[in-house]
Scaffold this active site. Sequence first.
Site, PDB file in Angstrom:
ATOM      1  N   GLN A 117       0.822  -1.213   0.000  1.00  0.00           N
ATOM      2  CA  GLN A 117       0.000   0.000   0.000  1.00  0.00           C
ATOM      3  C   GLN A 117       0.860   1.269   0.000  1.00  0.00           C
ATOM      4  O   GLN A 117       0.470   2.286  -0.569  1.00  0.00           O
ATOM      5  CB  GLN A 117      -0.910  -0.038   1.238  1.00  0.00           C
ATOM      6  CG  GLN A 117      -2.091   0.890   1.173  1.00  0.00           C
ATOM      7  CD  GLN A 117      -3.272   0.316   0.392  1.00  0.00           C
ATOM      8  OE1 GLN A 117      -3.613  -0.839   0.560  1.00  0.00           O
ATOM      9  NE2 GLN A 117      -3.888   1.126  -0.443  1.00  0.00           N
ATOM     10  N   LYS A 120       1.816   1.829  -3.653  1.00  0.00           N
ATOM     11  CA  LYS A 120       0.606   2.081  -4.438  1.00  0.00           C
ATOM     12  C   LYS A 120       0.101   3.500  -4.187  1.00  0.00           C
ATOM     13  O   LYS A 120      -0.195   4.258  -5.115  1.00  0.00           O
ATOM     14  CB  LYS A 120      -0.470   1.071  -4.013  1.00  0.00           C
ATOM     15  CG  LYS A 120      -1.790   1.241  -4.723  1.00  0.00           C
ATOM     16  CD  LYS A 120      -2.883   0.362  -4.121  1.00  0.00           C
ATOM     17  CE  LYS A 120      -2.419  -1.054  -3.931  1.00  0.00           C
ATOM     18  NZ  LYS A 120      -3.530  -1.985  -3.699  1.00  0.00           N
ATOM     19  N   LYS A 132      -2.752  -0.933   6.649  1.00  0.00           N
ATOM     20  CA  LYS A 132      -3.744  -1.970   6.347  1.00  0.00           C
ATOM     21  C   LYS A 132      -4.180  -2.595   7.658  1.00  0.00           C
ATOM     22  O   LYS A 132      -3.468  -2.534   8.650  1.00  0.00           O
ATOM     23  CB  LYS A 132      -3.109  -3.042   5.450  1.00  0.00           C
ATOM     24  CG  LYS A 132      -4.105  -3.892   4.708  1.00  0.00           C
ATOM     25  CD  LYS A 132      -4.588  -3.242   3.422  1.00  0.00           C
ATOM     26  CE  LYS A 132      -5.694  -4.058   2.781  1.00  0.00           C
ATOM     27  NZ  LYS A 132      -6.058  -3.551   1.438  1.00  0.00           N
ATOM     28  N   GLY A 171     -12.552  -0.421   2.851  1.00  0.00           N
ATOM     29  CA  GLY A 171     -12.906  -1.833   2.711  1.00  0.00           C
ATOM     30  C   GLY A 171     -11.812  -2.635   2.032  1.00  0.00           C
ATOM     31  O   GLY A 171     -10.839  -2.104   1.515  1.00  0.00           O
ATOM     32  N   ASP A 172     -11.980  -3.935   2.039  1.00  0.00           N
ATOM     33  CA  ASP A 172     -11.132  -4.889   1.311  1.00  0.00           C
ATOM     34  C   ASP A 172     -11.944  -6.190   1.320  1.00  0.00           C
ATOM     35  O   ASP A 172     -13.179  -6.140   1.489  1.00  0.00           O
ATOM     36  CB  ASP A 172      -9.764  -5.048   2.008  1.00  0.00           C
ATOM     37  CG  ASP A 172      -8.753  -5.818   1.164  1.00  0.00           C
ATOM     38  OD1 ASP A 172      -8.149  -5.233   0.254  1.00  0.00           O
ATOM     39  OD2 ASP A 172      -8.580  -7.041   1.383  1.00  0.00           O
ATOM     40  N   THR A 216     -11.903   0.559  -8.107  1.00  0.00           N
ATOM     41  CA  THR A 216     -10.772  -0.376  -8.262  1.00  0.00           C
ATOM     42  C   THR A 216     -10.908  -1.152  -9.571  1.00  0.00           C
ATOM     43  O   THR A 216      -9.962  -1.247 -10.364  1.00  0.00           O
ATOM     44  CB  THR A 216     -10.704  -1.349  -7.068  1.00  0.00           C
ATOM     45  OG1 THR A 216     -10.733  -0.578  -5.865  1.00  0.00           O
ATOM     46  CG2 THR A 216      -9.456  -2.192  -7.101  1.00  0.00           C
ATOM     47  N   ASN A 247     -16.406  -7.058  -4.935  1.00  0.00           N
ATOM     48  CA  ASN A 247     -16.400  -5.663  -5.374  1.00  0.00           C
ATOM     49  C   ASN A 247     -15.505  -5.430  -6.601  1.00  0.00           C
ATOM     50  O   ASN A 247     -15.943  -4.874  -7.609  1.00  0.00           O
ATOM     51  CB  ASN A 247     -15.948  -4.777  -4.193  1.00  0.00           C
ATOM     52  CG  ASN A 247     -15.706  -3.348  -4.626  1.00  0.00           C
ATOM     53  OD1 ASN A 247     -14.592  -2.970  -4.960  1.00  0.00           O
ATOM     54  ND2 ASN A 247     -16.755  -2.554  -4.668  1.00  0.00           N
ATOM     55  N   SER A 384     -10.675   6.817  -2.921  1.00  0.00           N
ATOM     56  CA  SER A 384     -10.816   6.996  -1.468  1.00  0.00           C
ATOM     57  C   SER A 384     -10.219   8.348  -1.053  1.00  0.00           C
ATOM     58  O   SER A 384     -10.782   9.060  -0.213  1.00  0.00           O
ATOM     59  CB  SER A 384     -10.100   5.882  -0.706  1.00  0.00           C
ATOM     60  OG  SER A 384     -10.940   4.772  -0.535  1.00  0.00           O
TER      61      SER A 384
HETATM   62  P1  NDP Z   1     -14.637  -9.011  -1.859  1.00  0.00           P
HETATM   63  O1  NDP Z   1     -14.720  -9.573  -0.495  1.00  0.00           O
HETATM   64  O2  NDP Z   1     -15.685  -8.100  -2.340  1.00  0.00           O
HETATM   65  O3  NDP Z   1     -14.526 -10.218  -2.910  1.00  0.00           O
HETATM   66  C1  NDP Z   1     -13.498 -11.153  -2.815  1.00  0.00           C
HETATM   67  C2  NDP Z   1     -13.732 -12.213  -3.875  1.00  0.00           C
HETATM   68  O4  NDP Z   1     -12.575 -13.046  -3.948  1.00  0.00           O
HETATM   69  C3  NDP Z   1     -14.896 -13.134  -3.541  1.00  0.00           C
HETATM   70  O5  NDP Z   1     -15.458 -13.615  -4.728  1.00  0.00           O
HETATM   71  C4  NDP Z   1     -14.191 -14.262  -2.770  1.00  0.00           C
HETATM   72  O6  NDP Z   1     -14.877 -15.503  -2.805  1.00  0.00           O
HETATM   73  C5  NDP Z   1     -12.902 -14.376  -3.523  1.00  0.00           C
HETATM   74  N1  NDP Z   1     -11.865 -14.868  -2.611  1.00  0.00           N
HETATM   75  C6  NDP Z   1     -11.384 -14.237  -1.525  1.00  0.00           C
HETATM   76  N2  NDP Z   1     -10.474 -15.001  -0.898  1.00  0.00           N
HETATM   77  C7  NDP Z   1     -10.406 -16.131  -1.614  1.00  0.00           C
HETATM   78  C8  NDP Z   1      -9.657 -17.306  -1.489  1.00  0.00           C
HETATM   79  N3  NDP Z   1      -8.766 -17.466  -0.479  1.00  0.00           N
HETATM   80  N4  NDP Z   1      -9.821 -18.275  -2.416  1.00  0.00           N
HETATM   81  C9  NDP Z   1     -10.712 -18.122  -3.427  1.00  0.00           C
HETATM   82  N5  NDP Z   1     -11.465 -17.026  -3.598  1.00  0.00           N
HETATM   83  C10 NDP Z   1     -11.313 -16.053  -2.704  1.00  0.00           C
HETATM   84  O7  NDP Z   1     -13.182  -8.326  -1.953  1.00  0.00           O
HETATM   85  P2  NDP Z   1     -12.679  -7.237  -2.983  1.00  0.00           P
HETATM   86  O8  NDP Z   1     -13.294  -7.475  -4.310  1.00  0.00           O
HETATM   87  O9  NDP Z   1     -12.781  -5.924  -2.345  1.00  0.00           O
HETATM   88  O10 NDP Z   1     -11.109  -7.578  -3.051  1.00  0.00           O
HETATM   89  C11 NDP Z   1     -10.566  -8.504  -3.999  1.00  0.00           C
HETATM   90  C12 NDP Z   1      -9.070  -8.267  -4.117  1.00  0.00           C
HETATM   91  O11 NDP Z   1      -8.832  -6.924  -4.581  1.00  0.00           O
HETATM   92  C13 NDP Z   1      -8.263  -8.404  -2.832  1.00  0.00           C
HETATM   93  O12 NDP Z   1      -6.977  -8.908  -3.132  1.00  0.00           O
HETATM   94  C14 NDP Z   1      -8.129  -6.963  -2.352  1.00  0.00           C
HETATM   95  O13 NDP Z   1      -7.018  -6.776  -1.514  1.00  0.00           O
HETATM   96  C15 NDP Z   1      -7.944  -6.262  -3.688  1.00  0.00           C
HETATM   97  N6  NDP Z   1      -8.227  -4.833  -3.696  1.00  0.00           N
HETATM   98  C16 NDP Z   1      -9.441  -4.365  -3.313  1.00  0.00           C
HETATM   99  C17 NDP Z   1      -9.710  -3.013  -3.347  1.00  0.00           C
HETATM  100  C18 NDP Z   1     -11.052  -2.468  -3.052  1.00  0.00           C
HETATM  101  O14 NDP Z   1     -11.262  -1.260  -3.308  1.00  0.00           O
HETATM  102  N7  NDP Z   1     -12.017  -3.245  -2.565  1.00  0.00           N
HETATM  103  C19 NDP Z   1      -8.652  -2.045  -3.710  1.00  0.00           C
HETATM  104  C20 NDP Z   1      -7.437  -2.647  -4.200  1.00  0.00           C
HETATM  105  C21 NDP Z   1      -7.239  -3.994  -4.153  1.00  0.00           C
HETATM  106  P3  NDP Z   1     -15.539 -16.081  -1.446  1.00  0.00           P
HETATM  107  O15 NDP Z   1     -16.700 -15.169  -1.190  1.00  0.00           O
HETATM  108  O16 NDP Z   1     -15.906 -17.483  -1.761  1.00  0.00           O
HETATM  109  O17 NDP Z   1     -14.477 -15.973  -0.384  1.00  0.00           O
END
Ligand code: NDP
Length: 452
Positions: A117, A120, A132, A171-172, A216, A247, A384
Site C-alpha cells: 500500500q 501504491k 492496512k 474496505g477490502d 478499483t 467488489n 478513497s
Molecule cells: P470481496 O470480499 O468483495 O470479494 C473477494 C472475492 O474473492 C470473492 O469472490 C471471494 O470468494 C474471492 N476470494 C477471496 N479469498 C479467496 C480465497 N482465499 N480463495 C478463493 N477465492 C477467494 O473483496 P474485494 O473485491 O474488495 O477484493 C478482492 C481483491 O482486490 C483483494 O486482493 C483486495 O485486496 C484487492 N483490492 C481491493 C480493493 C477495493 O477497493 N475493494 C482495492 C485494491 C485492491 P468467497 O466469497 O468465496 O471468499
Amino acid sequence: MTTRSETQTTLDHLLTEIEHRNPAQPEFHQAAHEVLETLAPVVAARPEYAEPGLIERLVEPERQVMFRVPWQDDQGRVRVNRGFRVEFNSALGPYKGGLRFHPSVNLGVIKFLGFEQIFKNALTGLGIGGGKGGSDFDPHGRSDAEVMRFCQSFMTELYRHIGEHTDVPAGDIGVGGREIGYLFGQYRRITNRWEAGVLTGKGQGWGGSLIRPEATGYGNVLFAAAMLRERGEDLEGQTAVVSGSGNVAIYTIEKLTALGANAVTCSDSSGYVVDEKGIDLDLLKQIKEVERGRVDAYAERRGASARFVPGGSVWDVPADLALPSATQNELDENAATALIRNGVKAVSEGANMPTTPEAVHLLQQAGVAFGPGKAANAGGVAVSALEMAQNHARTAWTAERVEEELASIMTSIHTTCHETAERYDAPGDYVTGANIAGFERVADAMLAQGVI
Ligand code: NDP
C-alpha cells in the site's frame, strides 16, 4: 559509485535479515522480495538512497496494533477474533488502506498488504501514507446482526488508533458498504464526532463518494487498456477472464463490457463460472450483492450459455486478457503456463499480489504485458483519497467528475510506470517501473523528514 550488483548484494542481505526478523510471515517476505529485487538500479544511481537505515526504516512498520475482538453470535455464544492495524508509513500523508475480514488474515498478511500500500499510494500522486488492517473474522454465513456486533466490537478498540489526519481505513475482502456503515456508526457513537474523513467507502448520502465502489475495477480496466494501447491494440472484441465475484471483480466486468470486451468468467472459493455470452452483471450483482450467495447459483439461473466448474482453475479458460480480482497467489506457474498457451496478451492485477513470483517471471518472459497490483488496482485508494477531499470540503462531486479524475490518475500512473521502467533500462517492465517510481516518492519524503 556502487555498482548495481554491489547494491543488489546489500539488498539481498537486507532481505535475509527481514526473513529472520519477521519469522512465519511468508506473504510479507514475498512482498518485500518483490520490491527490493527491483530497486538496485535506482539505489545504485542515487547515492542518497543508499543512506544507512533508509530502506531498513521502510520495511519496518511505524506501528502495529493487535487486539482481541470479542462478540456474541445469534445464539448468545461468545466468539473471539483477532484484530490488526499495521500503520506502515506516513511520510506522504495519513496511513491509508483497507480492512480485510477473512479467516486467512494474520499479521504477515496484513503486513504484506500494508507494505504494498505504501508504494501504491505513492503512485497515485496524492497525499496518503500506507497502512492496512483487518481480522480473521469470517463474515460468510453470518447474519447482519452478527456482522454488526462484530464491527462494533472491532471499532471499540480501533477507534483510538484512527482519525481523519491519522489513519483512514476503507474496505477490502469481506468489508463492503454494510461493514463500513456499522464501523462508522460505532466510531461516531464512541467519539461523539461527525468525522466523515475517518473511513472511506461510506454510503451515498452520508459522506461516500460516487464511483468509489466502482473505482478499483474500473481503474484496473483502464490500466489494462493503457497497456494494450502501448502495443497498438484496444479492448474492443477482446475476451477476458476475471476471477472473484466481489467488489473488484464485479466492476472490472462492468467496465470491460462497457469498453467492448467480453468478460466470460467469475469465481469464488467454491469454483468458477464460464459464460460464453459474457457475464450477465444484473444477475451476478443480484446473487452476490443482494443475496450474498455462491457463483453456482449464477450458472443455475443463467441458462445454457453458462456452466459452473467446482474447484478448478479459471485460468484454463482461453482469453486475450486475464484480470485476477480475488486474492493473493491465486495465479501460479501452472495458471501462467495455461494462459500463455492460450495466447493471453495482458494480465492486469485487480487483487493484491494475486500472481506468484514464478508466474510473473513466466508471463514477462513470454512477452505478456503485466500490470502489477500496486499500479493497476490503485484506482480504489485514489478515489478513497478523493472521498477524503470531498469530506474535508463538505461537498460532493458528480459521478462524471470523479470518473474523469480516476481516468486521469490511472493514465498518469501508467505513464509514470512506463517511463520509469524505460529510464532504468527495463522497457515494458511495469513491475520495475511501479516499484521504483513509488519508492522514489516515499524515499524522498523520508529523507527530507529526517530519521524518525
Ligand atoms: P470481496 O470480499 O468483495 O470479494 C473477494 C472475492 O474473492 C470473492 O469472490 C471471494 O470468494 C474471492 N476470494 C477471496 N479469498 C479467496 C480465497 N482465499 N480463495 C478463493 N477465492 C477467494 O473483496 P474485494 O473485491 O474488495 O477484493 C478482492 C481483491 O482486490 C483483494 O486482493 C483486495 O485486496 C484487492 N483490492 C481491493 C480493493 C477495493 O477497493 N475493494 C482495492 C485494491 C485492491 P468467497 O466469497 O468465496 O471468499
